[in-house]
Motif scaffolding. Structure first.
Motif, PDB file in Angstrom:
ATOM      1  N   LEU A 299      25.851  39.452  19.039  1.00 51.76           N
ATOM      2  CA  LEU A 299      25.350  38.312  19.828  1.00 51.76           C
ATOM      3  C   LEU A 299      23.819  38.286  19.808  1.00 51.76           C
ATOM      4  CD1 LEU A 299      25.553  36.016  21.976  1.00 51.76           C
ATOM      5  CD2 LEU A 299      25.569  37.803  23.710  1.00 51.76           C
ATOM      6  N   LYS A 300      23.207  39.444  20.045  1.00 53.13           N
ATOM      7  CA  LYS A 300      21.738  39.508  20.092  1.00 53.13           C
ATOM      8  C   LYS A 300      21.126  39.153  18.750  1.00 53.13           C
ATOM      9  CE  LYS A 300      20.168  42.446  23.740  1.00 53.13           C
ATOM     10  NZ  LYS A 300      20.012  43.799  24.182  1.00 53.13           N
ATOM     11  N   GLU A 301      21.710  39.705  17.687  1.00 54.93           N
ATOM     12  CA  GLU A 301      21.102  39.539  16.361  1.00 54.93           C
ATOM     13  C   GLU A 301      21.367  38.164  15.767  1.00 54.93           C
ATOM     14  OE1 GLU A 301      19.326  42.009  14.633  1.00 54.93           O
ATOM     15  OE2 GLU A 301      19.493  43.440  16.294  1.00 54.93           O
ATOM     16  N   LYS A 302      22.560  37.624  16.073  1.00 48.54           N
ATOM     17  CA  LYS A 302      22.944  36.365  15.422  1.00 48.54           C
ATOM     18  C   LYS A 302      22.830  35.157  16.353  1.00 48.54           C
ATOM     19  CE  LYS A 302      24.838  37.828  11.413  1.00 48.54           C
ATOM     20  NZ  LYS A 302      25.853  37.362  10.480  1.00 48.54           N
ATOM     21  N   GLY A 303      22.639  35.427  17.631  1.00 45.38           N
ATOM     22  CA  GLY A 303      22.518  34.330  18.588  1.00 45.38           C
ATOM     23  C   GLY A 303      23.852  33.671  18.904  1.00 45.38           C
ATOM     24  N   ASP A 304      24.953  34.302  18.533  1.00 46.70           N
ATOM     25  CA  ASP A 304      26.272  33.731  18.813  1.00 46.70           C
ATOM     26  C   ASP A 304      27.284  34.870  18.944  1.00 46.70           C
ATOM     27  OD1 ASP A 304      28.239  31.875  19.196  1.00 46.70           O
ATOM     28  OD2 ASP A 304      28.136  30.997  17.194  1.00 46.70           O
ATOM     29  N   TYR A 305      28.262  34.687  19.819  1.00 49.99           N
ATOM     30  CA  TYR A 305      29.288  35.727  19.980  1.00 49.99           C
ATOM     31  C   TYR A 305      30.190  35.803  18.755  1.00 49.99           C
ATOM     32  CZ  TYR A 305      28.787  37.341  24.753  1.00 49.99           C
ATOM     33  OH  TYR A 305      28.339  37.967  25.879  1.00 49.99           O
ATOM     34  N   PRO A 306      30.524  37.006  18.292  1.00 49.78           N
ATOM     35  CA  PRO A 306      31.557  37.115  17.255  1.00 49.78           C
ATOM     36  C   PRO A 306      32.929  36.812  17.858  1.00 49.78           C
ATOM     37  CG  PRO A 306      30.953  39.288  18.035  1.00 49.78           C
ATOM     38  CD  PRO A 306      30.054  38.323  18.749  1.00 49.78           C
ATOM     39  N   ILE A 307      33.899  36.580  17.003  1.00 50.95           N
ATOM     40  CA  ILE A 307      35.273  36.390  17.477  1.00 50.95           C
ATOM     41  C   ILE A 307      35.811  37.780  17.822  1.00 50.95           C
ATOM     42  CG2 ILE A 307      37.577  35.595  16.798  1.00 50.95           C
ATOM     43  CD1 ILE A 307      36.007  33.908  14.596  1.00 50.95           C
ATOM     44  N   LEU A 308      36.445  37.884  18.978  1.00 47.13           N
ATOM     45  CA  LEU A 308      36.967  39.183  19.396  1.00 47.13           C
ATOM     46  C   LEU A 308      38.467  39.256  19.087  1.00 47.13           C
ATOM     47  CD1 LEU A 308      36.162  41.821  20.822  1.00 47.13           C
ATOM     48  CD2 LEU A 308      36.600  40.702  23.006  1.00 47.13           C
ATOM     49  N   LEU A 309      38.865  40.270  18.330  1.00 44.00           N
ATOM     50  CA  LEU A 309      40.274  40.445  17.960  1.00 44.00           C
ATOM     51  C   LEU A 309      40.778  41.719  18.628  1.00 44.00           C
ATOM     52  CD1 LEU A 309      39.785  39.853  14.097  1.00 44.00           C
ATOM     53  CD2 LEU A 309      40.458  38.147  15.798  1.00 44.00           C
ATOM     54  N   LEU A 310      41.696  41.577  19.568  1.00 47.72           N
ATOM     55  CA  LEU A 310      42.157  42.752  20.323  1.00 47.72           C
ATOM     56  C   LEU A 310      43.648  42.957  20.088  1.00 47.72           C
ATOM     57  CD1 LEU A 310      40.355  42.105  23.756  1.00 47.72           C
ATOM     58  CD2 LEU A 310      39.604  43.611  21.907  1.00 47.72           C
ATOM     59  N   ASP A 311      43.979  44.040  19.427  1.00 48.21           N
ATOM     60  CA  ASP A 311      45.387  44.303  19.127  1.00 48.21           C
ATOM     61  C   ASP A 311      45.950  45.272  20.159  1.00 48.21           C
ATOM     62  OD1 ASP A 311      47.776  44.162  17.861  1.00 48.21           O
ATOM     63  OD2 ASP A 311      47.231  45.488  16.198  1.00 48.21           O
ATOM     64  N   ASP A 312      46.893  44.795  20.938  1.00 51.11           N
ATOM     65  CA  ASP A 312      47.639  45.663  21.839  1.00 51.11           C
ATOM     66  C   ASP A 312      46.754  46.454  22.795  1.00 51.11           C
ATOM     67  OD1 ASP A 312      50.217  46.012  22.305  1.00 51.11           O
ATOM     68  OD2 ASP A 312      50.650  47.270  20.569  1.00 51.11           O
ATOM     69  N   VAL A 313      45.687  45.842  23.275  1.00 52.08           N
ATOM     70  CA  VAL A 313      44.732  46.618  24.042  1.00 52.08           C
ATOM     71  C   VAL A 313      45.153  46.766  25.506  1.00 52.08           C
ATOM     72  CG1 VAL A 313      43.199  44.702  24.669  1.00 52.08           C
ATOM     73  CG2 VAL A 313      42.265  46.947  24.382  1.00 52.08           C
ATOM     74  N   LEU A 314      45.843  45.748  26.031  1.00 54.83           N
ATOM     75  CA  LEU A 314      46.126  45.751  27.473  1.00 54.83           C
ATOM     76  C   LEU A 314      47.123  46.826  27.863  1.00 54.83           C
ATOM     77  CD1 LEU A 314      46.158  41.924  28.205  1.00 54.83           C
ATOM     78  CD2 LEU A 314      44.297  43.546  28.499  1.00 54.83           C
ATOM     79  N   SER A 315      48.112  47.039  26.991  1.00 57.14           N
ATOM     80  CA  SER A 315      49.147  48.020  27.325  1.00 57.14           C
ATOM     81  C   SER A 315      48.559  49.425  27.417  1.00 57.14           C
ATOM     82  CB  SER A 315      50.244  47.996  26.268  1.00 57.14           C
ATOM     83  OG  SER A 315      49.694  48.332  25.023  1.00 57.14           O
ATOM     84  N   GLU A 316      47.359  49.602  26.902  1.00 50.89           N
ATOM     85  CA  GLU A 316      46.771  50.933  26.878  1.00 50.89           C
ATOM     86  C   GLU A 316      45.886  51.211  28.091  1.00 50.89           C
ATOM     87  OE1 GLU A 316      45.476  52.267  23.203  1.00 50.89           O
ATOM     88  OE2 GLU A 316      47.391  51.596  22.403  1.00 50.89           O
ATOM     89  N   LEU A 317      45.654  50.188  28.906  1.00 49.43           N
ATOM     90  CA  LEU A 317      44.733  50.385  30.021  1.00 49.43           C
ATOM     91  C   LEU A 317      45.457  50.271  31.353  1.00 49.43           C
ATOM     92  CD1 LEU A 317      41.792  48.108  28.789  1.00 49.43           C
ATOM     93  CD2 LEU A 317      41.883  50.600  28.716  1.00 49.43           C
ATOM     94  N   ASP A 318      44.935  50.952  32.379  1.00 49.95           N
ATOM     95  CA  ASP A 318      45.544  50.792  33.696  1.00 49.95           C
ATOM     96  C   ASP A 318      45.103  49.451  34.301  1.00 49.95           C
ATOM     97  OD1 ASP A 318      43.017  51.148  34.878  1.00 49.95           O
ATOM     98  OD2 ASP A 318      43.294  53.309  35.049  1.00 49.95           O
ATOM     99  N   GLU A 319      45.758  49.079  35.386  1.00 50.97           N
ATOM    100  CA  GLU A 319      45.573  47.766  36.009  1.00 50.97           C
ATOM    101  C   GLU A 319      44.096  47.450  36.308  1.00 50.97           C
ATOM    102  OE1 GLU A 319      47.925  45.570  36.367  1.00 50.97           O
ATOM    103  OE2 GLU A 319      46.528  44.175  37.328  1.00 50.97           O
ATOM    104  N   TYR A 320      43.406  48.442  36.865  1.00 48.80           N
ATOM    105  CA  TYR A 320      42.012  48.274  37.267  1.00 48.80           C
ATOM    106  C   TYR A 320      41.129  47.922  36.068  1.00 48.80           C
ATOM    107  CZ  TYR A 320      37.372  50.025  38.712  1.00 48.80           C
ATOM    108  OH  TYR A 320      36.041  50.165  38.974  1.00 48.80           O
ATOM    109  N   ARG A 321      41.283  48.686  34.981  1.00 49.84           N
ATOM    110  CA  ARG A 321      40.437  48.483  33.800  1.00 49.84           C
ATOM    111  C   ARG A 321      40.836  47.223  33.040  1.00 49.84           C
ATOM    112  NH1 ARG A 321      40.799  53.599  35.230  1.00 49.84           N
ATOM    113  NH2 ARG A 321      38.742  54.413  35.704  1.00 49.84           N
ATOM    114  N   ARG A 322      42.127  46.921  33.061  1.00 51.85           N
ATOM    115  CA  ARG A 322      42.641  45.699  32.460  1.00 51.85           C
ATOM    116  C   ARG A 322      41.968  44.472  33.091  1.00 51.85           C
ATOM    117  NH1 ARG A 322      48.904  44.319  31.608  1.00 51.85           N
ATOM    118  NH2 ARG A 322      49.264  46.417  30.935  1.00 51.85           N
ATOM    119  N   ARG A 323      41.901  44.496  34.433  1.00 48.67           N
ATOM    120  CA  ARG A 323      41.341  43.363  35.177  1.00 48.67           C
ATOM    121  C   ARG A 323      39.859  43.168  34.826  1.00 48.67           C
ATOM    122  NH1 ARG A 323      39.725  43.358  40.430  1.00 48.67           N
ATOM    123  NH2 ARG A 323      40.589  45.415  40.775  1.00 48.67           N
TER     124      ARG A 323
END
Ligand SMILES: Nc1ncnc2c1ncn2[C@@H]1O[C@H](COP(=O)(O)OP(=O)(O)OP(=O)(O)O)[C@@H](O)[C@H]1O
Ligand SMILES: [Mg+2]
Length: 373
Positions: A299-323
């Motif tokens: 974001l800083k270098e290009k002035g735009d957010y990259p596309i975020l690709l998240l594979d199966d990330v939520l199942s790995e985190l507890d409720e607090y961190r997920r939120r």
């Protein structure tokens, strides 16, 4: 940056599929083995020219077919960019706006993505190779010249290794090595400088992210460990002497023992190695933190957010961190594609695009409430 739509022909378990994505959160839901990760892999392949999962691109072709083709229409600020990949054994064509790119470095970084996959845990758990690769992929997205530097460097290492293995005449070996060492020093130093500089930037960002999102009482610290030193300028100063003083060892072992191909990125939590002491959840959070840091750098270098690709990330985190993660993504990132087996009910009701993935087909689920059990 956003991906507007994606077309897949004969890619993995997709025969012929077109998908339109939305800004914000795109939720790809489906049971195991249906093709969710394959979608993220296709997007990542289009954006980076490589698969993160396989070395042999043949494996990406739908079984029984001879080639695959991918297309994406992307938006980068106010420009529309078309990306295409065609692959058949022995032939690979990557195009930007219908023009074929000769080198990967001409292609990489046009549209940026940050990819988190459960396999990325290896960045913490496995050896230095994985961590160097993480840094190199990040740097290459911003500085495509880093790809050429790495290519030159690994050619030099290969030539020097061949020489160490095959040259029997000691005098001839020493004089030839001197020539290779000059090049190794020049290209290797530039790689060290790039990696050191990006580690510093990443460290600043990750420290904030880790405290804010994951573990308020924990401090993450990243150090680029080059030529056995934690200080980059010391490493660069000692590089010429080390090449000279380790020559006898190199001749004895018949392999190159000094250079940034042996460096590491040290990742500590509260002053202790994350690899050796952090819990599973802390290790996962640390990797995710590295990826979010990568995103902020782009974001800083290009002035735009990259596309975020998240594979199966939520199942790995507890409720607090997920939120916190979802809140963070919602408030900042422009577009996220996220896979999950069970639709997270907290995500329903927001203006998120929901897709059902079933056996190599993907369907936009407009009536979100129908997914509630
Ligand atoms: N080259 C290929 N041709 C056809 N099918 C393939 C090919 N490569 C992988 N597959 C199949 O694609 C299917 C979907 O894989 P994918 O990894 O995308 O599943 P997923 O939905 O992410 O599942 P999970 O929830 O278990 O992670 C698998 O059943 C796999 O066997
Ligand atoms: Mg998967």
């Amino acid at each position: 940056m956003e991906i507007k739509n994606l077309t897949l022909y004969n890619f993995r378990n997709y025969e012929n599929q077109k998908i339109s994505f939305e800004s914000g959160l795109n939720l790809l839901c489906g049971s195991n083995g249906q093709g969710k990760t394959n979608i993220l892999e296709a997007v990542n392949f289009l954006l980076t020219g490589k698969s993160y999962r396989v070395k042999q691109e043949n494996e990406l072709i739908l079984w029984g077919q001879k080639n695959f083709y991918l297309h994406a229409a992307c938006q980068v600020q106010d420009r529309l960019i078309s990306l295409e990949s065609y692959y058949e054994p022995g032939k690979k064509v990557m195009k930007i706006n219908k023009v074929a790119c000769r080198r990967l470095s001409d292609y990489v970084g046009t549209v940026n993505a940050v990819f988190f996959s459960p396999d990325d845990l290896s960045i913490i758990k496995k050896g230095p190779n994985e961590r160097r690769r993480f840094l190199d992929v990040l740097i290459s997205q911003i500085k495509p010249s880093h790809v050429s530097l790495l290519n030159s460097y690994y050619k030099i290492i290969k030539q020097k290794n061949n020489l160490l293995k095959n040259e029997k005449n000691l005098n001839s070996l020493k004089s030839q090595i001197e020539v290779w060492n000059e090049q190794l020093l020049d290209v290797g130093s530039r790689i060290i400088i790039n990696r050191g500089e990006f580690t510093e930037k990443l460290n600043d960002l990750c420290q904030k992210i880790f405290k804010n999102i994951f573990f308020p009482t924990f401090n993450i610290n990243l150090t680029y460990y080059s030529l056995g030193k934690k200080d980059i300028s010391q490493a660069l100063d000692s590089f010429p002497n080390m090449l000279e003083s380790r020559l006898a060892t190199e001749i004895e072992r018949k392999t190159v023992v000094i250079g940034p191909h042996r460096d590491d990125l040290l990742i500590d939590l509260n002053g202790k190695s994350a690899k050796l002491f952090a819990s599973q959840g802390q290790q996962r959070s640390a990797v995710l933190c590295l990826k979010l840091g990568e995103m902020e750098i782009i974001l800083k270098e290009k002035g735009d957010y990259p596309i975020l690709l998240l594979d199966d990330v939520l199942s790995e985190l507890d409720e607090y961190r997920r939120r916190f993660l979802i809140e963070y993504i919602d408030n900042s990132v422009k577009q996220t594609l996220i896979t999950m087996t069970d639709l997270d009910k907290k995500l329903i009701g927001k203006e998120n695009a929901v897709f059902q993935v079933i056996n190599g087909t993907i369907r936009r689920e407009n009536n979100v409430s129908s997914l509630r059990k």
